[in-house]
Structures are given as C-alpha cells and as structure tokens.
Scaffold this active site. Structure first.
Site, PDB file in Angstrom:
ATOM      1  N   ASP A  79       1.231  -1.128  -0.324  1.00 47.42           N
ATOM      2  CA  ASP A  79      -0.174   0.387   0.020  1.00 47.42           C
ATOM      3  C   ASP A  79       1.245   1.270  -0.071  1.00 47.42           C
ATOM      4  O   ASP A  79       1.647   1.611   1.198  1.00 47.42           O
ATOM      5  CB  ASP A  79      -1.058   0.151   1.485  1.00 47.42           C
ATOM      6  CG  ASP A  79      -1.759   1.080   1.122  1.00 47.42           C
ATOM      7  OD1 ASP A  79      -2.921   0.915   0.554  1.00 47.42           O
ATOM      8  OD2 ASP A  79      -2.180   1.682   2.116  1.00 47.42           O
TER       9      ASP A  79
ATOM     10  N   GLU B 192       2.154  -0.707  -4.611  1.00 49.52           N
ATOM     11  CA  GLU B 192       1.256   0.590  -5.436  1.00 49.52           C
ATOM     12  C   GLU B 192       1.175   2.089  -5.149  1.00 49.52           C
ATOM     13  O   GLU B 192       2.029   2.440  -4.487  1.00 49.52           O
ATOM     14  CB  GLU B 192      -0.025   0.643  -4.121  1.00 49.52           C
ATOM     15  CG  GLU B 192      -1.349   1.707  -4.762  1.00 49.52           C
ATOM     16  CD  GLU B 192      -2.497   1.938  -3.663  1.00 49.52           C
ATOM     17  OE1 GLU B 192      -3.422   2.482  -4.171  1.00 49.52           O
ATOM     18  OE2 GLU B 192      -1.807   2.420  -2.649  1.00 49.52           O
TER      19      GLU B 192
HETATM   20  O1  TEU Z   1      -4.695   3.976  -1.365  1.00 54.70           O
HETATM   21  C1  TEU Z   1      -4.132   4.684  -1.315  1.00 54.70           C
HETATM   22  C2  TEU Z   1      -4.076   6.294  -2.895  1.00 54.70           C
HETATM   23  O2  TEU Z   1      -4.354   6.979  -2.268  1.00 54.70           O
HETATM   24  C3  TEU Z   1      -5.971   5.665  -3.562  1.00 54.70           C
HETATM   25  O3  TEU Z   1      -7.480   6.018  -2.163  1.00 54.70           O
HETATM   26  C4  TEU Z   1      -5.461   6.658  -4.487  1.00 54.70           C
HETATM   27  O4  TEU Z   1      -5.833   7.841  -3.550  1.00 54.70           O
HETATM   28  C5  TEU Z   1      -6.778   6.324  -5.228  1.00 54.70           C
HETATM   29  O5  TEU Z   1      -7.258   4.411  -5.535  1.00 54.70           O
HETATM   30  C6  TEU Z   1      -6.958   8.016  -5.980  1.00 54.70           C
HETATM   31  O6  TEU Z   1      -7.981   7.412  -6.818  1.00 54.70           O
HETATM   32  C7  TEU Z   1      -4.422   2.977  -0.150  1.00 54.70           C
HETATM   33  C8  TEU Z   1      -5.046   1.587  -0.457  1.00 54.70           C
HETATM   34  O7  TEU Z   1      -6.047   1.226  -2.041  1.00 54.70           O
HETATM   35  C9  TEU Z   1      -6.748   2.793  -0.262  1.00 54.70           C
HETATM   36  O8  TEU Z   1      -8.136   1.906  -0.025  1.00 54.70           O
HETATM   37  C10 TEU Z   1      -6.605   2.935   1.169  1.00 54.70           C
HETATM   38  O9  TEU Z   1      -7.847   3.601   1.426  1.00 54.70           O
HETATM   39  C11 TEU Z   1      -5.087   4.250   1.018  1.00 54.70           C
HETATM   40  O10 TEU Z   1      -3.446   3.195   0.353  1.00 54.70           O
HETATM   41  C12 TEU Z   1      -5.276   4.752   2.577  1.00 54.70           C
HETATM   42  O11 TEU Z   1      -3.764   3.101   2.986  1.00 54.70           O
END
Ligand code: TEU
Ligand code: CA
Length: 549
Positions: free
Chosen positions: A205, A259
């Site tokens: 993440d 990610e």
């Molecule tokens: O996501 C990182 C994140 O910034 C995403 O929410 C991004 O902004 C979004 O996909 C844009 O469309 C990760 C996880 O996948 C998410 O579910 C979490 O909320 C976030 O980290 C915090 O841990």
C-alpha cells in the site's frame, strides 16, 4: 525458471493472473453481514475454476476499520470479523492445494492510531515509541502545509502532549517513521511472520510514501493539487526498499507489487528494474486516472488516450522492467460502468472486451472480484448510502461549507466513488445477492436479481467462462505474455487493434469499443477466440477477436 523469452527473464509472477478479494464484500459465511475468510474458503473452487493463479487479499488484519482495514491495529492478528488465524491458515493451504498462490496487503506507510506503537508513542515526548511516528512540536504551530490525501490537513495536534503528528491519510492513520531503524526492523519482522506461514508475496500500500524529507518543506502552489508527487519522492525510498529486499524478502520466492501512487512513468524503472533489487512491479495510476481532470473530478475519456497509456508505458520500460495491467480494484468504480457499456444488451460483451484487453496487454493482469460477472456501479442517490471515509470527509469539506452543491457532489461521486467496488459480490438472484443471510454491511446493488454468478454461469454469454478461456489461452501461448506489443491504429476512435508477437509469430487482437459495427483490416483466417459465436466481417458492437499470426 531462469530462461529468457524474447529478452525477458521468465518468472512465475509475469505469467500469473491475479484476482483481488476485498474480504469484507466477498462472501459472508456466518450471517453477520460481513464477508469473512470462511466465506472465501467456500468459494475457493469458484476462484480456481476461473483460471487465475494468484489471490490478492485486501487487508485481513485486526483493525478498527476507519478505512476498512487499511488502518492496522495488529499486524499479526486476523480481523475478528473475518475469522481466526486458523481460518487464515486453512485458506492458505486450500489455495496452495489447488495450485493457487496467495499474496497479502502490506500497509506499512501508516498504522492505526490504535496500534500499540501509537498508543505508546502519543503518551510522552520521551516514550520509547515516540520516534515510531513523525511528531513536531505543538507550540510552533502546524509544521507545514501538507494535506491528507483524504482532504484536510495532514497534521493533527494530539491533546496528550500538544504536539502534531503526521498522517498522509486519515487522522486515525498516523504515518510510521521509517527513518527510525527500529520501525524498519519491526516491518521486516512482521513480513517474515507471514512469509514463514507460506504466503507468496505482498501488494504494498502506497509504498513510495515511506520516506519523508527530513526538513518537511511546504508544498508549492503547483504541488498542492497533486501532493502525492511530493509524498512519493522522499530521499530514502530506494534505500529502504532495497533493504527490505535484503532483510525480509530475499530468501523467499515472492511476488511484490507496489501501489505507486505519485510515481511518474520516468521514475518507474528506479523501483522495478530487476537489477536494482527493489520491487517486482508497481501499479501505475494512468489507466484509472484516465477519466479524471486536474481537479480529480470526473471527465470523459477517449480510446486513443487509453491506447497511448500502454504505448508510453512500453516505451518507458525496457526488458529489465515488468509492467502491470489493471482497470479495477477496491478504490475504483466498476469496469463495465466506466470503460464499457452497462446497458443490458452490451454489458456482457463490453465486459468481455475489457477482459480481453486486460489479459492480452503486456504486463501482469490484476482483476477485481465481480469483474468476471460484469458487476456495475451502484445507483447512489444520497450521501447516507456511502461508507467511504473519503466521500464522507469530502462532503463535509465541500458540501457542508456551501462550496459545492449536493447535486454536483453526488453526480461526481456517481462516477468516481470507491464504494462502487465495495458493494457485496452478487452470487445468486436471492436475497442480498446470496452474499449474506443477514443484513449486509453495505447495500447490495439492486440489480443483483439479474447480475449474479448463478445467472452468469447459466448464460450463453458467460463472462466468467470467457475469462476462463482467456486465462487458458494466455497460459498456453507465451507470446501473449512476453510478446512485443504494437498498436496498429493508435488514432482510431473505436477500435483497439494490436499485435503481441515474438519473432513475427503470435497474435492479433481486435477490440471494438463501440456499439456500431467497425470495418477494420483483419486476417482472412478465423479468430481463435472471440466473444461472438463466430467471427467474420466487420467487428460488431463490443466485439473482441483474437487471431493467430
Ligand atoms: O490507496 C492509496 C490512495 O491514495 C488511493 O486511495 C488513491 O487516492 C485512489 O485510488 C485514487 O483514485 C491505498 C489503498 O488502496 C486505499 O484503499 C487506502 O484507503 C489508502 O491506501 C490508505 O491506506
Ligand atoms: Ca461474516
């Protein structure tokens, strides 16, 4: 597997297809309305028979669920709502017994504020855990102008000591201080805890956010709109990922995918070049930001823009780097509603076109639960229907202040909300889509009577079976994995046609992204796979064809 194909090192994770499960919404085994590990266990053959190779489990750890498990309270415990460690072990061995691999979500940019490290850390300035997190003196005012990705300031003043702590996401998700070697050791230890159980890797993440510039400079005006491009560029990201490879991953045969929110294409090789020893792959956000404007709000997209993403990606990555392909996950709306056509006559066909693209473009494909059923967006009409803390937070900041009207806000959320992906899986035409016998934690899409696994499998246009055929083809024909990719008509507004070849041999893919028939110069031979019963003449509405060259 150390041989080389078309200049690429052969690796199992390059040939694998990954299926993401959001445990909360997959299948509820005990009627409490929340999906759980035994629910997944009960569907393990459904997953196996889809022909995928790897399951990615979104966070299954103990959590107060501010962000549905992306706020971890204990990295070594299973979330009680999801089951027990024994259930996890059973799921892992059931997967392995079927030749499926299992990767888990590593959320270590931040923890929950209820994690024992933070509970200690906030107690006093001289607590031994103080430096596990990023604190700045309270009397000097807010340390800088950084904002949370979920809107609002990235700093919260904690009442106990009056100091500020940093959180790039919610206030209940304090950022860990990776500059503290003890934190890094803790992370590598917990990684080995799961690796020693036999898991096959990690989805990491927001991993590029782990290193912060020590001086924590303000964002410039230009940087404020997309602060992720600052947060992902701390000075020690590569040093720490290299260390993680050495100290945690090296002895194991894993798949790692980061990610990479805020990482540019030009920076991607720094994370994934196999000679550098950091990550195997990352998620580039281009495909899921295709329909977003500079302000993050929805905007229409075009097919040539989508094609160009893949061409750019291919040009930026040499054969020491390996891409991912994805159009969906738990943070994005549903594929059919977004890139396809959700009207009944086109829904299955357009889902199949997207499936064909996903599984034949260069890179490891990641699919999300429900893609194989052509699940669609939820018809949200009121703020009370949402669960996502991001949506609710934005409502407060934008609508309750009068900055945006409720109607405009909801119209945008209808297009972009993360909750579209999080509504429960639709298994049957029965109550709650067969997801639970209780009250689901988030409403099931009212179209579950028509769109569900039972109906799809009984249909002559089964999306699930089509995925199965594609997966089998991809497994049999390695040029679909390692072949060079060439876009035959980059500017065509409706047809995406490309080849995947090694030494002139391989496949031609022809995908019609419209309901109208499209004439296109195609091979004389019959296609080897397609989503219409036969494949002749112009491409029909949302037709996909695969030819052998
Ligand atoms: O996501 C990182 C994140 O910034 C995403 O929410 C991004 O902004 C979004 O996909 C844009 O469309 C990760 C996880 O996948 C998410 O579910 C979490 O909320 C976030 O980290 C915090 O841990
Ligand atoms: Ca349950």
């Amino acid at each position: 597997m150390t041989d080389i194909i078309n200049g690429y090192h052969r690796r199992w994770w390059k040939e694998a297809v990954v299926y993401q499960i959001y445990p909360r919404s997959f299948c509820d085994s005990n009627g409490d309305g929340i999906g759980d590990l035994r629910g997944i266990l009960g569907k393990i053959d459904y997953i196996k028979n889809l022909g995928v190779d790897v399951i990615w489990l979104s966070p299954h750890f103990d959590s107060p669920n501010t962000d549905n498990g992306y706020d971890i309270r204990d990295y070594r415990q299973v979330m009680a709502e999801f089951g027990t460690m024994a259930d996890f072990d059973e799921l892992l061995s059931a997967a392995h017994a079927r030749g499926l691999k299992l990767i888990i979500d590593l959320v270590v940019n931040h923890s929950s504020d209820e994690h024992k490290w933070f509970v200690e850390s906030r107690k006093s300035r001289d607590n031994p855990f103080r430096d596990y997190y990023i604190w700045r003196p309270g009397d000097a005012g807010v340390p800088n102008n950084w904002t949370s990705i979920f809107t609002g300031p990235a700093w919260t003043r904690d009442e106990v000591t009056g100091d500020y702590y940093l959180h790039l996401f919610a206030a209940k998700q304090p950022d860990l201080n990776w500059d503290n070697p003890k934190v890094r050791t803790e992370v590598y230890d917990l990684m080995r805890f799961w690796l020693d159980k036999g898991i096959d890797g990690f989805r990491m993440d927001v991993i590029p956010f782990i290193s912060k510039p020590p001086e924590l400079p303000d964002l410039s005006e230009a940087q404020k709109a997309k602060p992720q491009f600052v947060y992902a560029n701390g000075p020690k990201v590569h040093e720490y990922l290299h260390e993680m490879r050495q100290k945690a991953l090296a002895p194991y045969d894993t798949l790692t995918v980061g990610e990479a929110f805020g990482v540019t294409l030009a920076q991607t090789p720094l994370l994934v070049d196999e000679r550098r020893g950091e990550l195997d792959m990352i998620f580039q956000f281009d495909t899921v930001e295709l329909d977003r404007g500079a302000d993050g709000k929805w905007k229409p997209w075009t097919l040539p823009e989508l094609k160009a993403i893949f061409t750019r990606q291919d040009a930026a990555l040499d054969k020491h780097c390996w891409p991912t392909v994805f159009f969906s996950n738990h943070d994005n709306p549903r594929i059919v509603s977004r890139y396809g056509d959700e009207r009944p006559e086109w829904r299955a066909l357009s889902a199949q076109v997207m499936a064909t693209l996903l599984l034949t473009m260069k890179g490891t494909p990641f699919m999300y639960q429900g893609d194989e059923l052509g699940m669609t967006n939820y018809p949200f009409s009121d703020i009370s229907q949402f669960d996502d803390l991001w949506t609710k937070g934005a409502w407060k900041v934008e609508v309750e202040t009068g900055e945006v009207t409720a109607a405009d806000f909801l119209a945008n959320q209808m297009k972009i909300s993360r909750d579209h992906a999080r509504t429960p899986m639709q298994w049957t035409s029965g109550a709650n889509g067969g997801f639970t016998t209780g009250k689901p934690w988030l409403a099931v899409n009212p179209n579950s009577a028509e769109i569900n696994a039972e109906a799809d499998l009984a249909s002559g246009q089964s999306i699930y079976r089509y995925f199965g055929k594609l997966n089998a083809l991809r497994r049999a024909e390695l040029s679909l994995v390692y072949g060079d990719c060439h876009d035959l008509a980059p500017d065509h507004p409706h047809v995406f046609a490309y080849t995947r070849v090694i030494d002139g041999k391989g496949h031609l893919l022809a995908l019609n992204f419209s309901v109208e028939a499209q004439a296109f110069n195609l091979p004389e031979t019959a296609p080897i796979l397609g989503n219409y019963p036969d494949g002749d003449g112009p491409l029909r509405g949302w037709e996909a064809r695969i030819y052998r060259l």
